[in-house]
Design a protein around this motif. Structure first.
Motif, PDB file in Angstrom:
ATOM      1  N   ILE A 159       0.889  -1.154   0.000  1.00 28.15           N
ATOM      2  CA  ILE A 159       0.000   0.000   0.000  1.00 28.15           C
ATOM      3  C   ILE A 159       0.925   1.202   0.000  1.00 28.15           C
ATOM      4  CG2 ILE A 159      -1.730   1.284   1.324  1.00 28.15           C
ATOM      5  CD1 ILE A 159      -2.492  -1.469   2.591  1.00 28.15           C
ATOM      6  N   GLY A 162      -1.118   6.964   0.356  1.00 32.55           N
ATOM      7  CA  GLY A 162      -1.879   7.226   1.562  1.00 32.55           C
ATOM      8  C   GLY A 162      -3.284   7.746   1.299  1.00 32.55           C
ATOM      9  N   THR A 164      -5.440   7.038  -1.198  1.00 30.42           N
ATOM     10  CA  THR A 164      -6.383   5.972  -1.529  1.00 30.42           C
ATOM     11  C   THR A 164      -6.618   5.047  -0.348  1.00 30.42           C
ATOM     12  OG1 THR A 164      -4.530   4.725  -2.495  1.00 30.42           O
ATOM     13  CG2 THR A 164      -5.918   5.998  -4.004  1.00 30.42           C
ATOM     14  N   ASN A 165      -5.593   4.841   0.478  1.00 29.37           N
ATOM     15  CA  ASN A 165      -5.811   3.984   1.645  1.00 29.37           C
ATOM     16  C   ASN A 165      -6.757   4.658   2.643  1.00 29.37           C
ATOM     17  OD1 ASN A 165      -4.986   1.340   2.799  1.00 29.37           O
ATOM     18  ND2 ASN A 165      -4.396   2.628   4.535  1.00 29.37           N
ATOM     19  N   TYR A 166      -6.611   5.970   2.791  1.00 33.31           N
ATOM     20  CA  TYR A 166      -7.522   6.721   3.666  1.00 33.31           C
ATOM     21  C   TYR A 166      -8.963   6.597   3.165  1.00 33.31           C
ATOM     22  CZ  TYR A 166      -9.912  10.776   5.668  1.00 33.31           C
ATOM     23  OH  TYR A 166     -10.819  11.587   6.294  1.00 33.31           O
ATOM     24  N   ASP A 169     -10.205   2.896   3.514  1.00 34.68           N
ATOM     25  CA  ASP A 169     -10.318   2.524   4.920  1.00 34.68           C
ATOM     26  C   ASP A 169     -11.601   3.110   5.518  1.00 34.68           C
ATOM     27  OD1 ASP A 169      -9.364   1.360   7.382  1.00 34.68           O
ATOM     28  OD2 ASP A 169      -8.852   3.385   8.036  1.00 34.68           O
ATOM     29  N   LYS A 249      -8.033  -2.967  -0.867  1.00 32.18           N
ATOM     30  CA  LYS A 249      -6.887  -2.072  -0.784  1.00 32.18           C
ATOM     31  C   LYS A 249      -6.345  -1.820  -2.191  1.00 32.18           C
ATOM     32  CE  LYS A 249      -6.425  -1.903   3.799  1.00 32.18           C
ATOM     33  NZ  LYS A 249      -6.583  -0.630   4.559  1.00 32.18           N
ATOM     34  N   LEU A 280      -1.459  -6.534   5.753  1.00 26.00           N
ATOM     35  CA  LEU A 280      -1.808  -5.333   4.990  1.00 26.00           C
ATOM     36  C   LEU A 280      -3.256  -4.894   5.242  1.00 26.00           C
ATOM     37  CD1 LEU A 280      -0.076  -5.887   1.525  1.00 26.00           C
ATOM     38  CD2 LEU A 280       0.604  -4.318   3.353  1.00 26.00           C
ATOM     39  N   VAL A 283      -3.687  -2.003   7.838  1.00 18.95           N
ATOM     40  CA  VAL A 283      -3.096  -0.688   7.580  1.00 18.95           C
ATOM     41  C   VAL A 283      -4.230   0.318   7.411  1.00 18.95           C
ATOM     42  CG1 VAL A 283      -1.618   0.668   6.059  1.00 18.95           C
ATOM     43  CG2 VAL A 283      -1.085  -1.735   6.518  1.00 18.95           C
ATOM     44  N   HIS A 284      -4.347   1.246   8.361  1.00 15.83           N
ATOM     45  CA  HIS A 284      -5.483   2.159   8.388  1.00 15.83           C
ATOM     46  C   HIS A 284      -5.061   3.587   8.050  1.00 15.83           C
ATOM     47  CE1 HIS A 284      -8.007  -0.997   9.990  1.00 15.83           C
ATOM     48  NE2 HIS A 284      -7.173  -1.180  11.006  1.00 15.83           N
ATOM     49  N   ASN A 288       1.095   3.846   4.962  1.00 14.88           N
ATOM     50  CA  ASN A 288       1.588   2.958   3.909  1.00 14.88           C
ATOM     51  C   ASN A 288       2.190   1.718   4.539  1.00 14.88           C
ATOM     52  OD1 ASN A 288       2.883   5.107   1.216  1.00 14.88           O
ATOM     53  ND2 ASN A 288       0.872   5.001   2.151  1.00 14.88           N
ATOM     54  N   TYR A 303       6.209  -0.644   7.667  1.00 15.29           N
ATOM     55  CA  TYR A 303       4.955   0.084   7.911  1.00 15.29           C
ATOM     56  C   TYR A 303       5.250   1.467   8.474  1.00 15.29           C
ATOM     57  CZ  TYR A 303       0.649   1.376  10.406  1.00 15.29           C
ATOM     58  OH  TYR A 303      -0.445   2.049  10.876  1.00 15.29           O
TER      59      TYR A 303
END
Length: 435
Positions: A159, A162, A164-166, A169, A249, A280, A283-284, A288, A303
């Motif tokens: 990941i 950041g 797109t992960n935010y 999530d 993700k 993975l 990961v919130h 990353n 991480y």
């Protein structure tokens, strides 16, 4: 504190969110950095487009200049934090041809012109350092380039964006809508006013090209990275993933493939289903993480913060200290290892598995027809879940999990399903990674 070695002149190009933090830390922690580097580090100037622009940190006005070229010439270390391709590329080449080491966080430039820059560095015995280019503050470049140089990396799954992960999530934990969370990400500064580079996967693809090149000792061009974004992800897809034990993700996957006794490389970016038991999946927020699989070392996880001014500045200053140590110790810089020269293959060669969500006619024989289409494509079924909204609804939702097959076979099969009379629509197709 005194050192026997001469003072090293450090030029900084750019004073944005990261650059201003780098300058501040260089000035405030000069004695500590000198102890670690073995020589005093003098910030000789900061080249910017607009001297009067508002900045996050209050810095001495006399350091600023708009004349980047004059600042570069005569410097020992040049930190490039301007971003973009030009004039960053020309400035980096000028610095390298002047014998300076370069530190950069410019992933776009490295993904498109990396070989040219590394060759320029090799010609004069300088180095290009770029720890901050792939995952912000996370130390991943040095482990791949140095710590794992004696091992064989098999796969990287990360990941690396950041924003797109935010978004994903919050969609997972709150059931929020994509557009709503994107707007929040923009207000918080996680996403730009134009978020295309993040949500369409361009940023992650640039990082995938860099990581694959390092891990497999081969130049991997940005054009060779398969890219998909997250704009098609809906709350219903998130819910279907949750019901099946997955989280969605956006992943960068770099993989060594072996077929018929020969090796090749796949580099790709797409939203994928990750089992909730996989590291993975935990990961919130805007963090990353990079998951590395190597033959001897096994599985390794890196991480941390993938963005942020002061966090990225930490990685930049680590590179500055490394560059300074080379000057003190003497000798040429360490070049990039791309001698493996493995071919990069299209995504169709990858072996993976799909989760396919279909809207189908609720009538007898539908399952048999779909099973026949899958079988004809060489794709076998692992799981089938059927849901019906109401007894009056003439359609049903089928969620089909496949066994592993080549991407080409799976993709062709989805096309045949979409063309079938019993399939009203292909609602979603997601790959499964990390099992």
């Amino acid at each position: 504190m005194t050192t026997e070695y001469r003072r090293l002149r450090v030029a900084l190009l750019g004073a944005g969110a990261v650059g201003s933090q780098v300058a501040d830390l260089l000035l405030r922690h000069s004695d500590e950095l000198a102890d670690r580097a073995g020589a005093a580090l003098e910030l000789s100037g900061i080249a910017v487009r607009d001297i009067n622009a508002k900045r996050d940190v209050d810095l001495p006005a006399e350091l600023f200049t708009t004349d980047a070229e004059s600042l570069i010439v005569g410097s020992d270390i040049v930190i490039e934090l301007m971003g973009g391709i030009e004039p960053a590329r020309s400035n980096m080449l000028l610095a390298l041809n002047s014998g300076a080491d370069v530190v950069t966080a410019n992933k776009a430039l490295l993904a498109t012109h990396g070989p040219e820059l590394f060759e320029a560095a090799n010609q004069v015995g300088a180095s290009v350092h770029y720890e901050a280019a792939a995952a912000g503050a996370i130390p991943i470049i040095r482990p791949l380039r140095d710590s794992l140089a004696g091992d064989r990396v098999v796969r990287i799954m990360g990941i690396v964006n950041g924003t797109t992960n935010y978004i994903l999530d919050r969609m997972d934990t709150e059931g929020a809508d994509f557009a709503e969370v994107l707007a929040d990400a923009q207000r918080l500064g996680y996403a730009e006013a134009d978020p295309t580079a993040d949500i369409e996967g361009f940023d992650a693809a640039q990082k995938a090209a860099i990581l694959a090149s390092l891990a497999f000792h081969t130049t991997v061009s940005l054009d060779a990275v398969h890219r998909e974004g997250i704009t098609q992800i809906t709350p219903s897809m998130i819910e279907e993933a949750r019901a099946a034990g997955f989280v969605i993700k956006l992943l960068a996957v770099c993989e060594r493939l072996t077929a018929d006794g020969s090796e090749s490389i796949s580099a790709r970016v797409y939203p994928a289903l990750v089992p909730r038991a996989h590291p993975l999946a935990t990961v919130h927020g805007a963090n990353n993480a990079v998951f590395v699989e190597a033959e001897a070392a096994g599985s390794l996880m890196f991480y941390g913060a993938g963005a942020g001014g002061v966090q990225t500045a930490s990685a930049v200053l680590g590179d500055v200290v490394s560059a300074a140590r080379r000057h003190v110790a003497g000798g040429v810089g360490v070049g990039e290892s791309t001698r493996a020269n493995l071919p990069t293959v299209p995504i169709g060669h990858v072996v993976t598995r799909y989760q396919i969500s279909l809207e189908v006619s609720d009538q007898a024989g539908v399952l048999a027809t779909i099973a026949s289409i899958l079988s004809d494509g060489g794709v076998s079924v692992a799981t089938v879940v059927q849901t019906i909204e109401s007894e009056d609804d003439p359609t049903a939702r089928l969620i089909i999990g496949t066994h592993r097959a080549t991407e080409q076979a799976l993709s062709d099969t989805v096309d045949r399903l979409a063309a079938s009379d019993v399939v009203d629509s292909v609602v979603s197709v997601l790959r499964v990674e990390g099992e």
